[in-house]
Every structure is written in structure tokens, then in C-alpha cells.
Design a protein around this motif. Structure first.
Motif, short mmCIF file in Angstrom:
data_model
loop_
_atom_site.label_atom_id
_atom_site.label_comp_id
_atom_site.label_asym_id
_atom_site.label_seq_id
_atom_site.Cartn_x
_atom_site.Cartn_y
_atom_site.Cartn_z
N LEU A 301 7.36 2.33 -8.56
CA LEU A 301 6.17 2.73 -7.81
C LEU A 301 5.65 1.56 -6.98
CD1 LEU A 301 3.85 4.64 -7.10
CD2 LEU A 301 2.74 3.95 -9.25
N ALA A 302 5.58 0.38 -7.60
CA ALA A 302 5.07 -0.80 -6.88
C ALA A 302 5.93 -1.08 -5.65
CB ALA A 302 5.05 -2.00 -7.81
N HIS A 303 7.23 -0.89 -5.79
CA HIS A 303 8.10 -1.10 -4.63
C HIS A 303 7.73 -0.13 -3.50
CE1 HIS A 303 11.66 0.24 -2.31
NE2 HIS A 303 11.74 -1.06 -2.07
N ALA A 304 7.52 1.13 -3.87
CA ALA A 304 7.16 2.11 -2.83
C ALA A 304 5.83 1.75 -2.18
CB ALA A 304 7.10 3.51 -3.45
N ILE A 305 4.86 1.40 -3.02
CA ILE A 305 3.52 1.06 -2.52
C ILE A 305 3.58 -0.17 -1.60
CG2 ILE A 305 1.25 0.19 -3.25
CD1 ILE A 305 1.43 3.03 -4.05
N PRO A 310 5.14 0.43 9.96
CA PRO A 310 5.05 1.90 9.89
C PRO A 310 6.12 2.49 8.97
CG PRO A 310 6.14 1.22 11.92
CD PRO A 310 5.73 -0.04 11.23
N ILE A 311 5.75 3.59 8.37
CA ILE A 311 6.66 4.24 7.43
C ILE A 311 7.66 5.09 8.20
CG2 ILE A 311 6.81 5.88 5.51
CD1 ILE A 311 5.50 3.28 4.70
N ASP A 312 8.88 5.03 7.76
CA ASP A 312 9.96 5.79 8.35
C ASP A 312 9.63 7.30 8.34
OD1 ASP A 312 12.79 6.18 9.15
OD2 ASP A 312 12.89 7.14 7.18
N ALA A 313 9.88 7.97 9.46
CA ALA A 313 9.53 9.40 9.58
C ALA A 313 10.26 10.25 8.54
CB ALA A 313 9.83 9.89 10.98
N VAL A 357 -1.19 12.38 4.14
CA VAL A 357 0.19 12.00 4.47
C VAL A 357 0.59 12.62 5.82
CG1 VAL A 357 2.60 12.12 3.73
CG2 VAL A 357 0.80 11.74 2.04
N ALA A 358 0.11 13.82 6.07
CA ALA A 358 0.42 14.45 7.36
C ALA A 358 -0.18 13.63 8.50
CB ALA A 358 -0.14 15.87 7.38
N GLU A 359 -1.38 13.13 8.29
CA GLU A 359 -2.00 12.27 9.31
C GLU A 359 -1.20 10.98 9.47
OE1 GLU A 359 -4.38 12.88 11.35
OE2 GLU A 359 -4.35 10.86 12.23
N LEU A 360 -0.74 10.44 8.37
CA LEU A 360 0.09 9.23 8.43
C LEU A 360 1.35 9.51 9.24
CD1 LEU A 360 0.87 6.34 7.44
CD2 LEU A 360 1.85 7.42 5.41
N ALA A 361 1.96 10.66 9.00
CA ALA A 361 3.20 11.01 9.72
C ALA A 361 2.92 11.18 11.21
CB ALA A 361 3.78 12.29 9.14
N ARG A 362 1.75 11.73 11.51
CA ARG A 362 1.41 12.01 12.92
C ARG A 362 1.03 10.75 13.68
NH1 ARG A 362 -1.18 16.52 11.38
NH2 ARG A 362 -3.11 15.36 11.07
N SER A 363 0.16 9.97 13.06
CA SER A 363 -0.47 8.89 13.83
C SER A 363 -0.22 7.50 13.26
CB SER A 363 -1.99 9.13 13.85
OG SER A 363 -2.51 9.03 12.52
N GLY A 364 0.34 7.44 12.10
CA GLY A 364 0.51 6.13 11.46
C GLY A 364 -0.78 5.62 10.84
N ARG A 372 -1.69 -2.10 6.27
CA ARG A 372 -0.45 -2.88 6.12
C ARG A 372 0.51 -2.16 5.19
NH1 ARG A 372 1.43 -7.64 3.19
NH2 ARG A 372 -0.34 -7.60 1.76
N ARG A 373 -0.04 -1.55 4.16
CA ARG A 373 0.79 -0.82 3.18
C ARG A 373 0.30 0.64 3.13
NH1 ARG A 373 0.04 -5.64 -1.10
NH2 ARG A 373 1.97 -6.80 -0.68
N PRO A 374 0.86 1.46 3.97
CA PRO A 374 0.32 2.83 4.07
C PRO A 374 0.35 3.59 2.76
CG PRO A 374 1.75 2.33 5.93
CD PRO A 374 1.89 1.19 4.98
#
Lengths: 598, 289
Positions: A301-305, A310-313, A357-364, A372-374
Motif C-alpha cells: 500500500l505504501a508503495h502505491a501511495i 501524474p498518475i498513469d491513465a 478518482v474520476a476527477e483525478l483521471a480527468r484533471s490530475g 505530489r502523491r495523488p
């Protein structure tokens, strides 16, 4: 509504002791290790009963690990024999080819007993199964079956038996499905889902050395069952398969034209399970075991966090898809009776997380900022919903969405479970005392003289040796109580150490005070590995065993947990998991949050 | 009794003994705090040496020992005498081995003498435990008062122990020199005579400073799992730290194949484990979970 600290996205949590794991993890993460460790959650956040209760299965759970291994390494499981009459009685045998090793699973189906309800008794069961090394050997299967039939608890076998298992028909579904198929129609998915979602429920596994069986630690490296609980969960997987075969064969015995179960329905059937407080005693007895799973989970989990934006689409799309499936599953689930958060509330919280998460995918952006760490920000937002289970489902999804790293970290689990809890006699008492203060401050702070603090004790019953929980002031047996009192032994150790000069070595202290050896070994282990202790007084009137039982079952991989009492948790394994036809091709490995049509 | 034992024995696995062991030892009167470690010792000893279950079973019906009661006396800068007051190695052995290691870490050449104890068959495990903790150890068991039926009752480990007798004395010696093993074996009789007047049973367990393998390793941190780790540990303990290779080999075999134990001893062992269970009642059933 509960409150909790936000997921620690670099929040400066005290560095946990990693002892033997530091270098191992460096091998996995390289230069990123410090960044990953900075996102590791603290034990106060992870190891309370409330937190453990909310943790669902993850990619690291044993059912998932077993299925992935089956798919990745091309296991094949073939039915070699099936002889079932119209009452569902008879025999079935499966041969398993796994990584160059052959073993087989034999099933003896007894007449149903419709009066059997409620608690499991090992001497009353519908099905007996045995997993044996080597190609199919009906005589050996019959010998093991005879031995178990004579005495479930006194039976013996040899080291070429991996384990024995017993199971029962679902009172709600087995006969219903057999009857529908015999009538020439399929049961409905809605009826299956509303009535437990399984044809057979597990009633016990006798392996890992019990009754003379082969233990996983005695198997050579690379053996397909040389991992903790793999033989146990393999037996569950096989019950799921055998249950469907037997119900179909029962229908065919009544009507030769009876159809097979629709594969879509078969896939949605799991195997039922109910577990009690013995699982909690096991978590306390084996702190290295507990540490291994939680550390692997938390590091994944810590690795993911820790992933920078930006996070890969593709990753956000994967997370969104899993969130949608999770929300749907909770919306379909009926209200829970006891202990756990309500599905509707969890679904509502998941909806809010999905929007983020949808907002993150849309706009970052997360909450109008570009963090820095979405994923850390999304986790913090999830925590703000106040719904622990929704948060932990998000965490499980993040662990799943970073599969490659998670699978690398998974190798920690069997290794960690083999770490020994051994006294280190050279340690000066001053160091031990400092360790005690640092690692068990939560236990030392407890008021064990408060009303209710010593309400219960746990004991083994004469009836099959199962663990039960008595009231200390009323029930007999406290003198032989099962150990769960970590806070008590730690406080007594602290008192005993108080006047001992700091330079005295532990070996000397324990020669004079051997009654503290057990506590010392736990404290020293806690100095080397984190996440090994449930941070609670398990004897307290307020402690609810169901919290820890559910966690134990999540480690195994149970889905749809429910509590019929504070001391029992039921659920289903392997719903949506691959079927035998999926195995050779390595397909259908995405079975998180399976959907049940209807 | 090992895998080639009598046909009327009971086949058991080592994890099974390890799992039942703490309850059996508690049923035999050992306190919870020591039952877990003692169960490990019993499991290894049954597999590698034999006779451990019988030793546990013999405790049945005896009154439980009371905490404390050890007299610990420093004779000189290098020698500590522990009077066990009749308490055996089944109960105290692990603590004695750990004490020896702690003394060896603090004072190379220190010698620990334990008087009035019993349980000779557990000495090889104690040697092994020292090795596991990173100390090279050699034990020598010496019979006590002359016995017409047992003209020679001296035995050293690493190697098979002689049959134990009732009253025992254990000497644990920790030495710093590389030649500690040879020194201990050569000098022990004189030591015994000096310390005990030469008429008591005894054992010498001589510990070097941490082995090369042990010095940079914390107990139990040798990461790995399964049988290969056990075999690797066994080989290392035997090669580097002075544990007995033949015993280790028997242990590894028993872990893989299980072992056959005497049916009566097994029954007594499991009966002890059952002794701490609580009788069934309707109220008890209501407390199930």
C-alpha cells in the motif's frame, strides 16, 4: 460514524523496526525504499481491532495467491471419478498436476442430514475429503476415510497425506439446485446470491501436521504447496469444484436429461465458511505470522501511495473499474446483522471516493490541487468519509492496481512466517526496557484494574479442544487459560524489570525470573518486526472477537463477511474465481468483486 | 523413537508435536511462560535423540514446580554455580543455555555450574540452542555416584547421550578460546572433583564466543522458509557451531517424513495436553466461537 487519522502519505510516522526486512525490501525497491517507507502507516492506525475488522481480502490473501499460482504455473485439475446417486451420496476423485507434482483429492459424500444446523461438529458431516500425494489411489483414500470415520480426533495418517477436510451441504441451496436441474431448469442467479452463494460449506481442515499429515514447512522449496495455508485454501477451492460436480451428478441420477449448471452461475458460486475465536488465539500465538501478512500489505500500500503524480491513465482506469465493481457489490448486499459497517454506508463512501478518482483521471487534481502523491490525497479523502471499510477497500484496490510490486512483496509472507520468536540472551536489560517502552507503550498505558478489564478468559474445551471464552468470575478453567493476554504479560514484565540494573543481561534476568521468558521473546521480536501485535486487551469486556476473526478470514480470502454473533464470522471463499477450464490457459485472473447477475 | 520405530507406534509429525507440546507441558505443570520453549526442545529431542515424550509423560501427576527457588552463586570471576533444587532440564534447560550464552558474551571463559537437576537427554538440544544463538558449545554429561549397574556414565555432546538417571548435575562452561571444546572435555573431571567432590552426575556445556555465522545474525532472522531452510540451518549448526551432525540429520528426516513414537508415550502426552481443557457443559457450549 467512526473517525480515524488520514492515511499517512508521508505524515512522519515513527520509523518502524524492519530488522531482517530492511535489506530485503531494498532489493525490491532500490533507491525508492525510503520514499516507500515514508508512506508506511503506523501501528496505532493499523493494528487496532477496529482497523483490522475493516480490512478486506487483498491480492496478498492466500486464496488469491493460490489461484494466481495455479494460473501462472499451469496447474491442471481433472476429474477422474464421479459416482453419485440420486441422494447425492457416493464418491468423486480429482487429480491435480502442479509444477511437476501430482496429488489427488478424494471425496466421500454421505447422506444429507436436514436436521443438522448451526454449529459445526467434526463428527457430523456430509462430506469427507483427503488431499494425498501421488496419482489416484482409491485404496489409500478409503483407508484415510475409514480412519477418520472411526475417530475424527484420534485418527492418524502418514506424511503422504497433505490434509483431511470435512464439509456440509448448504441447507438453503444444495437440494434446491439439484431439484431445479433435475426439473430441467437453471436456478436463478438472484436466488443463489440471496441464499449464501455456495452449495457446500467448509467444516474443517486437518492438515499442516495434524493427525500425522505433511506440514508445509517440511516441503521442499518450490513445491506447489510449500506456502502457508496453500493446502488449506486448495481444499476450499476443491470443495467448490466438487460441490458443483456433485449437485449436477445428483440431478442426473434423478433425471438423465438434467442439464449442467450454467457456467456463469457456477463461477459465481463459492464455498461457505464460518470461523470462531480460535482464529484470534492463533493471531496472538504467532506474532511473526501476523507481522508478515500485515507488513507485506502495508508495504504494498505504501508503495502505491508513494507514487508521484501524474498518475498513469491506465492505472486510474483500473482503479475506477474496481471501485465501480466494489460499490455495486455493496449495493447488492443485504444489511449486516452485527459488528460490521453497513453495506449501504460503505457503498455511499465508495461513491465519494470514486468521484475523487474520476476527477483525478480527468484533471490530475484531487480536491482542486495537484498533489505530489495523488493516491495519498485520495486515501486521505477516503479517510474523511469516516467509513473504515470503504477506506480499506480503496487500499485493497490500490494494492491490486500495482500488481507487479505487490507480487514482489508477497514473497515476504512465507519467509516472515518462518521467523522464530527466540530469546536473545545477550541483550542488556536496559535495552530490553527501552524496547518495551517504545514498542509496547500502548499495552503499558492500559488500566488492567479497571472494571471489565479482566472480564473474560479464553480456554480450550474438552469438546474437541476448541477455544471458547468464559467469564472469569463465573466459569471454571481460568488456571489453564489460552494465552491472549499480551497486555498483562507485558505489564508484569515491566514491573519485574523496574529494579534490575541496566547492564544485567537478559539471560541472567530470565534465569532468575523464568516466568517472563514468553514476554521477553515477544518484546524482542517486536524490536525486529512491526505489526505483530493486536493493540487491544483481548480479555476486556468491550473486546469483540469478531473484529479479529474477520481479519484472519480476510488474510485467507473470505468475502461477504457477516457475524451471527460477536464470536462467529461467516463468509464465502472463491466466489467468481476461475473454474477448472480456466486453469490451463491461465485466464480469468481478474475476479475481484465478482458480479452476480440477477 | 524415530521413523524406523515399532510398527505398533503412532505416526506423528513434528509440527503436530510442536503444536500440542505447550499444552502438554502446561498439563505436566510447567508454567505458560516456559511451555512454548520447552515444547520446541521436546520436539527436537524426540526427533533427534528419542525419549522426550516419555520424559514429559513421567511428569504426570507430579506437583507443579513453584516459581523461583534457584540459588545462583558466583564462585569466582569465571564461575557461577546454579543450584536447581531438583528441577530438571525440561523446565530449566533453555534458561541455563541462554544464561551460558549471556555469560559467554559478557565474560569469555566464564563457567556455569548447575547442580541437582535432571533430564540428560535434553543436553544435545541445549548445545544446539547455543549454536542457534551463535555460540559454539560442547556438552559433557557425567554420571554421579558410582552405580554397580552403570560403570561408566560419562557422555559428551555432540554425540548420543547415555541413559539418564535420577539425580543429575549440569556444568555449563563458557570459554573464550578457540580451543574451548578440547579444554572443556579434558578438564571437566578435575573441575567436577573440585566443585562437587567427584561423586555427582554432571554435564559440561562449553561455549565459545559467537561463531562467525552467529555474530552477524539475530536469532531467527535467517530469512527463508520451508524444508530447505531447516536443512540449511541444520548443516550450518553442525558445521560451524558444534551441534551434532547425526542428530541434525535425524531431525531433518523426521521433519520431512514424520516419526513413529511409542503409542503409550503418545497417549500420555496427549492426555497431558487434554488436562488443561475445560469440561463440556451447556454454558460452555454457549461460549463457543
Amino acid at each position: 460514524m467512526v473517525t480515524m487519522p488520514p492515511a499517512a502519505a508521508g505524515s512522519g510516522v515513527r520509523r518502524l523496526p524492519l530488522g531482517p526486512w530492511e535489506e530485503w525490501l531494498r532489493g525490491v525497491f532500490g533507491a525508492e525504499l525510503e520514499d516507500v517507507l515514508s508512506c508506511l502507516r503506523g501501528e496505532d492506525e493499523v493494528m487496532t481491532p477496529e482497523a483490522l475488522r475493516a480490512m478486506p481480502p487483498t491480492r496478498l490473501s492466500f486464496t488469491n495467491g493460490l489461484v494466481r499460482r495455479m494460473l501462472d504455473r499451469g496447474w491442471s485439475i481433472g476429474r477422474r471419478h464421479l459416482d453419485i446417486d440420486r441422494d447425492g451420496c457416493g464418491t468423486a476423485v480429482y487429480e491435480i498436476e502442479a509444477e511437476g507434482v501430482t496429488f489427488h483429492f478424494g471425496v466421500f459424500a454421505h447422506p444429507p442430514d436436514e436436521a443438522r444446523q448451526g454449529r459445526i461438529r467434526e463428527d457430523e458431516y456430509d462430506f469427507f475429503g483427503a488431499i494425498l500425494e501421488g496419482p489416484v489411489d482409491m485404496e489409500r483414500l478409503a483407508r484415510d476415510h475409514d480412519a477418520f470415520t472411526r475417530s475424527a480426533w484420534g485418527a492418524r495418517t502418514t506424511a503422504d497425506t497433505y490434509g483431511w477436510t470435512v464439509a456440509n451441504r448448504s441447507n438453503r441451496l444444495f437440494e434446491h439446485v439439484a431439484g431445479e436441474l433435475a426439473r430441467g431448469v437453471q436456478p436463478t442467479a438472484a436466488h443463489l446470491a440471496a441464499n449464501g452463494g455456495y452449495l457446500i460449506r467448509n467444516a474443517g481442515y486437518y492438515g499442516n501436521g495434524r493427525a500425522g499429515t505433511r506440514a508445509w514447512r517440511s516441503l521442499p522449496d518450490g513445491h506447489p504447496l510449500a506456502s502457508p495455508y496453500h493446502a488449506d485454501v486448495l481444499s476450499l477451492f476443491l470443495w467448490r469444484i466438487a460441490g458443483c460436480d456433485i449437485v449436477e451428478a445428483t440431478a442426473r441420477a434423478r433425471n438423465p436429461a438434467a442439464p449442467a449448471l450454467d457456467p456463469a452461475l457456477t463461477r459465481g458460486l463459492g464455498v461457505g465458511n464460518s470461523s470462531g475465536i480460535g482464529t484470534v488465539a492463533a493471531l496472538v500465538r504467532w506474532p511473526a505470522w501476523l507481522s508478515s501478512y500485515v507488513l507485506a500489505r502495508e508495504v504494498a500500500l505504501a508503495h502505491a501511495i508513494s507514487r508521484p503524480g501524474p498518475i498513469d491513465a491506465k492505472c486510474t482506469a483500473h482503479v475506477l473499474a474496481l471501485l465501480a465493481r466494489a460499490e455495486r457489490l455493496y449495493r447488492e448486499e443485504p444489511p449486516r446483522e452485527l459488528l460490521f459497517e453497513q453495506p449501504a454506508a460503505i457503498a455511499g463512501a465508495l461513491q465519494r471516493i470514486t468521484a475523487a478518482v474520476a476527477e483525478l483521471a480527468r484533471s490530475g487534481l484531487v480536491g482542486a490541487t495537484a498533489p505530489r502523491r495523488p493516491w495519498g490525497e485520495v486515501a486521505a479523502l477516503a479517510a474523511s468519509t469516516g467509513c473504515r471499510e470503504a477506506c480499506e477497500q480503496l487500499h485493497a484496490i490500490l494494492v491490486e492496481a500495482h500488481a507487479e510490486t505487490t507480487d514482489a512483496v508477497a514473497a515476504l509472507i512465507p519467509r516472515g512466517m518462518a521467523v522464530e520468536r527466540v530469546v536473545r540472551p545477550e541483550q542488556p536489560v536496559g535495552e530490553l526496557r527501552a524496547l518495551l517502552d517504545e514498542r509496547f507503550d500502548w499495552a503499558l498505558a492500559m488500566d488492567l484494574s479497571a472494571p471489565g478489564a479482566r472480564e473474560f478468559f479464553w480456554y480450550r474445551s474438552e469438546e474437541n479442544g476448541e477455544n471458547r471464552r468464559g467469564v472469569r468470575a463465573q466459569d471454571p478453567g481460568a488456571e489453564g487459560e489460552t494465552f491472549v493476554d499480551v497486555a498483562g504479560i507485558v505489564q508484569r514484565l515491566a514491573q519485574a524489570l523496574a529494579g534490575v540494573p541496566a547492564g544485567v543481561r537478559v539471560g541472567r534476568f530470565l534465569l532468575e525470573h523464568p516466568e517472563h521468558a514468553f514476554a521477553v521473546s515477544r518484546v524482542q521480536l517486536a524490536g525486529r518486526v512491526p505489526f505483530g501485535e493486536i493493540r487491544a486487551n483481548l480479555l476486556d469486556a468491550a473486546f469483540r472477537p469478531g473484529d479479529a476473526i474477520r481479519f484472519f478470514l480476510s488474510v485467507l480470502g473470505v468475502e461477504r463477511p457477516g457475524a451471527a454473533s460477536p464470536q462467529w464470522v461467516r463468509g464465502v471463499f472463491f466466489q467468481g474465481a476461475p473454474l477448472l477450464d480456466d486453469l490451463p490457459g491461465g485466464g480469468h485472473d481478474d475476479w475481484m468483486f465478482p458480479h452476480h447477475a440477477g | 523413537m524415530r521413523a524406523d520405530g515399532p510398527a505398533d507406534g503412532v505416526h506423528v509429525s513434528l509440527p503436530e508435536l510442536r503444536r500440542i507440546g505447550p499444552d502438554a507441558l502446561r498439563g505436566a505443570g510447567l508454567p505458560l511462560a516456559q511451555a512454548d520453549e520447552a515444547a520446541l526442545m521436546v520436539t527436537w529431542t524426540e526427533a533427534a535423540i528419542g525419549g522426550a515424550l516419555a520424559e514429559v509423560g513421567a511428569l504426570r501427576g507430579r506437583p507443579p514446580s513453584t516459581p523461583g527457588g534457584l540459588a545462583i552463586r558466583t564462585v569466582d570471576a569465571g564461575t557461577v554455580v546454579v543450584d536447581a533444587g531438583g528441577r530438571g532440564l525440561l523446565e530449566l534447560g533453555v534458561r541455563i543455555a541462554d544464561f551460558a550464552c549471556a555469560e559467554a558474551a559478557a565474560r569469555p571463559g566464564a563457567q556455569v555450574v548447575v547442580r541437582d537437576t535432571s533430564g540428560a537427554r535434553f543436553v544435545p538440544y541445549l548445545v544446539r540452542r547455543c549454536a542457534f544463538l551463535g555460540y559454539r558449545a560442547v556438552g559433557r554429561y557425567v554420571a554421579g555416584a558410582p552405580d554397580a549397574d552403570a560403570p561408566s556414565a560419562a557422555a559428551a555432546w555432540p554425540r548420543e547421550p547415555a541413559r539418564g538417571r535420577d539425580r543429575r548435575l549440569v556444568v555449563v562452561r563458557a570459554a573464550g578460546a578457540q580451543s574451548a571444546r578440547a579444554h572443556a572435555l579434558a578438564a571437566i573431571d578435575d573441575d567436577l572433583h573440585d566443585l562437587l567432590g567427584g561423586d555427582a552426575d554432571g554435564l559440561v556445556l562449553s561455549c565459545d564466543r559467537p561463531t562467525a555465522a552467529g555474530a552477524d545474525r539475530s536469532a531467527g532472522d535467517d530469512l527463508g522458509s520451508g524444508a530447505s531452510r531447516v536443512a540449511r540451518d541444520a548443516a550450518r549448526l553442525a558445521a560451524e557451531a558444534g551441534a551434532d551432525a547425526a542428530s541434525e540429520a535425524r531431525f531433518v528426516t523426521a521433519l520431512r517424513d514424520g516419526l513413529v513414537v511409542d503409542a503409550a508415550h503418545h497417549a500420555a502426552f496427549t492426555a497431558l495436553a487434554a488436562a488443561i481443557r475445560v469440561p463440556t457443559s451447556e454454558r460452555s457450549r454457549a461460549q463457543a466461537g
